[in-house]
Scaffold this motif. Structure first.
Motif, PDB file in Angstrom:
ATOM      1  N   ASP A  68      12.036  11.963  14.538  1.00 39.20           N
ATOM      2  CA  ASP A  68      12.573  11.858  13.181  1.00 39.20           C
ATOM      3  C   ASP A  68      11.747  12.740  12.242  1.00 39.20           C
ATOM      4  OD1 ASP A  68      13.816  11.120  10.834  1.00 39.20           O
ATOM      5  OD2 ASP A  68      13.046   9.076  10.827  1.00 39.20           O
ATOM      6  N   GLU A  69      11.948  14.033  12.381  1.00 41.89           N
ATOM      7  CA  GLU A  69      11.142  15.005  11.658  1.00 41.89           C
ATOM      8  C   GLU A  69      11.252  14.876  10.138  1.00 41.89           C
ATOM      9  OE1 GLU A  69      11.061  19.707  11.855  1.00 41.89           O
ATOM     10  OE2 GLU A  69      11.336  18.772  13.830  1.00 41.89           O
ATOM     11  N   ARG A  70      12.425  14.472   9.632  1.00 34.36           N
ATOM     12  CA  ARG A  70      12.663  14.448   8.194  1.00 34.36           C
ATOM     13  C   ARG A  70      12.676  13.053   7.577  1.00 34.36           C
ATOM     14  NH1 ARG A  70      13.561  19.665   7.458  1.00 34.36           N
ATOM     15  NH2 ARG A  70      14.967  20.823   8.780  1.00 34.36           N
ATOM     16  N   GLU A  71      12.169  12.089   8.298  1.00 35.93           N
ATOM     17  CA  GLU A  71      12.068  10.711   7.809  1.00 35.93           C
ATOM     18  C   GLU A  71      13.416  10.162   7.343  1.00 35.93           C
ATOM     19  OE1 GLU A  71       9.312   8.014   4.859  1.00 35.93           O
ATOM     20  OE2 GLU A  71       8.508   9.912   5.543  1.00 35.93           O
ATOM     21  N   THR A  72      14.388  10.225   8.231  1.00 34.48           N
ATOM     22  CA  THR A  72      15.707   9.686   7.917  1.00 34.48           C
ATOM     23  C   THR A  72      15.946   8.320   8.562  1.00 34.48           C
ATOM     24  OG1 THR A  72      16.664  10.852   9.803  1.00 34.48           O
ATOM     25  CG2 THR A  72      16.738  11.974   7.669  1.00 34.48           C
ATOM     26  N   GLY A  73      15.060   7.893   9.423  1.00 28.27           N
ATOM     27  CA  GLY A  73      15.261   6.617  10.108  1.00 28.27           C
ATOM     28  C   GLY A  73      13.972   6.083  10.706  1.00 28.27           C
ATOM     29  N   LEU A  74      13.775   6.360  11.985  1.00 30.81           N
ATOM     30  CA  LEU A  74      12.647   5.799  12.732  1.00 30.81           C
ATOM     31  C   LEU A  74      11.297   6.061  12.074  1.00 30.81           C
ATOM     32  CD1 LEU A  74      11.444   4.468  15.292  1.00 30.81           C
ATOM     33  CD2 LEU A  74      11.507   6.730  16.369  1.00 30.81           C
ATOM     34  N   ARG A  75      11.118   7.219  11.506  1.00 32.47           N
ATOM     35  CA  ARG A  75       9.811   7.588  10.949  1.00 32.47           C
ATOM     36  C   ARG A  75       9.353   6.645   9.828  1.00 32.47           C
ATOM     37  NH1 ARG A  75       8.105  13.775   9.549  1.00 32.47           N
ATOM     38  NH2 ARG A  75       6.064  13.329   8.686  1.00 32.47           N
ATOM     39  N   ARG A  76      10.284   5.922   9.251  1.00 31.25           N
ATOM     40  CA  ARG A  76       9.906   4.980   8.189  1.00 31.25           C
ATOM     41  C   ARG A  76       8.888   3.957   8.683  1.00 31.25           C
ATOM     42  NH1 ARG A  76      15.957   4.598   6.694  1.00 31.25           N
ATOM     43  NH2 ARG A  76      16.116   6.304   5.225  1.00 31.25           N
ATOM     44  N   VAL A  77       8.866   3.687   9.981  1.00 31.21           N
ATOM     45  CA  VAL A  77       7.916   2.721  10.532  1.00 31.21           C
ATOM     46  C   VAL A  77       6.480   3.114  10.181  1.00 31.21           C
ATOM     47  CG1 VAL A  77       7.650   3.814  12.812  1.00 31.21           C
ATOM     48  CG2 VAL A  77       7.351   1.368  12.587  1.00 31.21           C
ATOM     49  N   LEU A  78       6.229   4.405  10.007  1.00 31.06           N
ATOM     50  CA  LEU A  78       4.880   4.873   9.682  1.00 31.06           C
ATOM     51  C   LEU A  78       4.454   4.449   8.278  1.00 31.06           C
ATOM     52  CD1 LEU A  78       5.048   8.457  11.237  1.00 31.06           C
ATOM     53  CD2 LEU A  78       4.127   6.353  12.260  1.00 31.06           C
ATOM     54  N   ASN A  79       5.388   3.925   7.485  1.00 31.44           N
ATOM     55  CA  ASN A  79       5.075   3.471   6.127  1.00 31.44           C
ATOM     56  C   ASN A  79       4.662   2.006   6.073  1.00 31.44           C
ATOM     57  OD1 ASN A  79       5.557   5.942   4.788  1.00 31.44           O
ATOM     58  ND2 ASN A  79       7.752   5.585   4.924  1.00 31.44           N
ATOM     59  N   TYR A  80       4.482   1.359   7.222  1.00 28.88           N
ATOM     60  CA  TYR A  80       4.046  -0.044   7.213  1.00 28.88           C
ATOM     61  C   TYR A  80       2.744  -0.150   6.420  1.00 28.88           C
ATOM     62  CZ  TYR A  80       2.563  -4.630   8.873  1.00 28.88           C
ATOM     63  OH  TYR A  80       2.151  -5.946   8.934  1.00 28.88           O
ATOM     64  N   GLY A  81       2.734  -1.034   5.423  1.00 30.39           N
ATOM     65  CA  GLY A  81       1.542  -1.227   4.591  1.00 30.39           C
ATOM     66  C   GLY A  81       1.435  -0.263   3.434  1.00 30.39           C
ATOM     67  N   HIS A  82       2.272   0.770   3.420  1.00 30.91           N
ATOM     68  CA  HIS A  82       2.143   1.796   2.401  1.00 30.91           C
ATOM     69  C   HIS A  82       2.823   1.439   1.083  1.00 30.91           C
ATOM     70  CE1 HIS A  82       0.588   4.035   5.745  1.00 30.91           C
ATOM     71  NE2 HIS A  82       0.310   5.053   4.968  1.00 30.91           N
ATOM     72  N   THR A  83       3.761   0.526   1.089  1.00 27.49           N
ATOM     73  CA  THR A  83       4.441   0.191  -0.165  1.00 27.49           C
ATOM     74  C   THR A  83       3.441  -0.401  -1.151  1.00 27.49           C
ATOM     75  OG1 THR A  83       6.504  -0.151   1.043  1.00 27.49           O
ATOM     76  CG2 THR A  83       6.365  -1.085  -1.172  1.00 27.49           C
ATOM     77  N   ILE A  84       2.761  -1.455  -0.745  1.00 25.27           N
ATOM     78  CA  ILE A  84       1.729  -2.042  -1.615  1.00 25.27           C
ATOM     79  C   ILE A  84       0.529  -1.109  -1.691  1.00 25.27           C
ATOM     80  CG2 ILE A  84       0.070  -3.944  -1.844  1.00 25.27           C
ATOM     81  CD1 ILE A  84       2.274  -5.802  -0.733  1.00 25.27           C
TER      82      ILE A  84
END
Length: 195
Positions: A68-84
């Motif tokens: 998911d080179e452009r963060e359209t789906g699966l790559r969002r998992v890498l944002n765990y903890g990043h919202t807060i």
């Protein structure tokens, strides 16, 4: 060359472990087990353990990015903890927390939200908290304006049409991406950020 990690200031090194822990929690339970079994050895940069952990972490992230080179789906998992985490960084003008410290606190918030929504049990939250503590990472903070954190989260890249899309645990090594009711977010921020 994992030996270069020994040149980092201790706080920077500890901060870096947050991303490795994130990969274990969300992508690779073998990495998670390595971190839990050998936390002290990894913190002291045992060469064999460190190379193993870094290799597993890099491979897990590379596999996601390749799919998911452009963060359209699966790559969002890498944002765990990043919202807060990003909210904390912005609310403190990027001067109080290193990125990994903010993400560690954010991971605790995401895990607590996951529990509140019935996605994981309290044992998963406790397991994550214990692991973060073994590596010397914060699991909460004080003296940060919660409203400023909430405002910053609304402006984050994971927000779509004013709705924040949260990366939450649905088990160890598994995640879901979904909105979370504002009342739940406010309650978790109160737990994480003490006066």
């Amino acid at each position: 060359d994992a030996a270069t990690l020994a040149t980092l200031p201790p706080r920077e090194l500890v901060s870096g472990w947050a991303e490795v822990i994130k990969h274990g929690l969300t992508l690779d339970t073998a990495l998670l087990e390595l971190l839990e079994s050998h936390g002290e050895g990894l913190r002291s940069l045992d060469p064999e353990l460190t190379v193993r952990a870094v290799a597993l972490s890099a491979a897990a992230k590379a596999a996601v990015v390749a799919q998911d080179e452009r963060e359209t789906g699966l790559r969002r998992v890498l944002n765990y903890g990043h919202t807060i985490g990003h909210g904390l960084e912005a609310a403190t003008d990027y001067g109080r927390f290193l990125h990994g410290e903010a993400v560690a606190i954010g991971m605790m918030g995401a895990a607590r939200l996951s529990q509140r929504l019935g996605l994981v049990g309290p044992q998963v939250v406790a397991r994550q908290e214990g692991l973060l503590q073994v590596f010397g990472l914060p699991t909460g903070c004080s003296g940060v304006d919660r409203r400023a954190v909430a405002r910053a989260m609304e402006l984050d890249k994971k927000s779509r049409e004013g709705e924040v899309r949260w990366v939450l645990l649905s088990g160890l090594g598994r995640t879901v991406v979904r909105p979370v009711p504002a009342a739940e977010v406010a309650a978790v921020l109160e737990e994480l950020i003490l006066p």
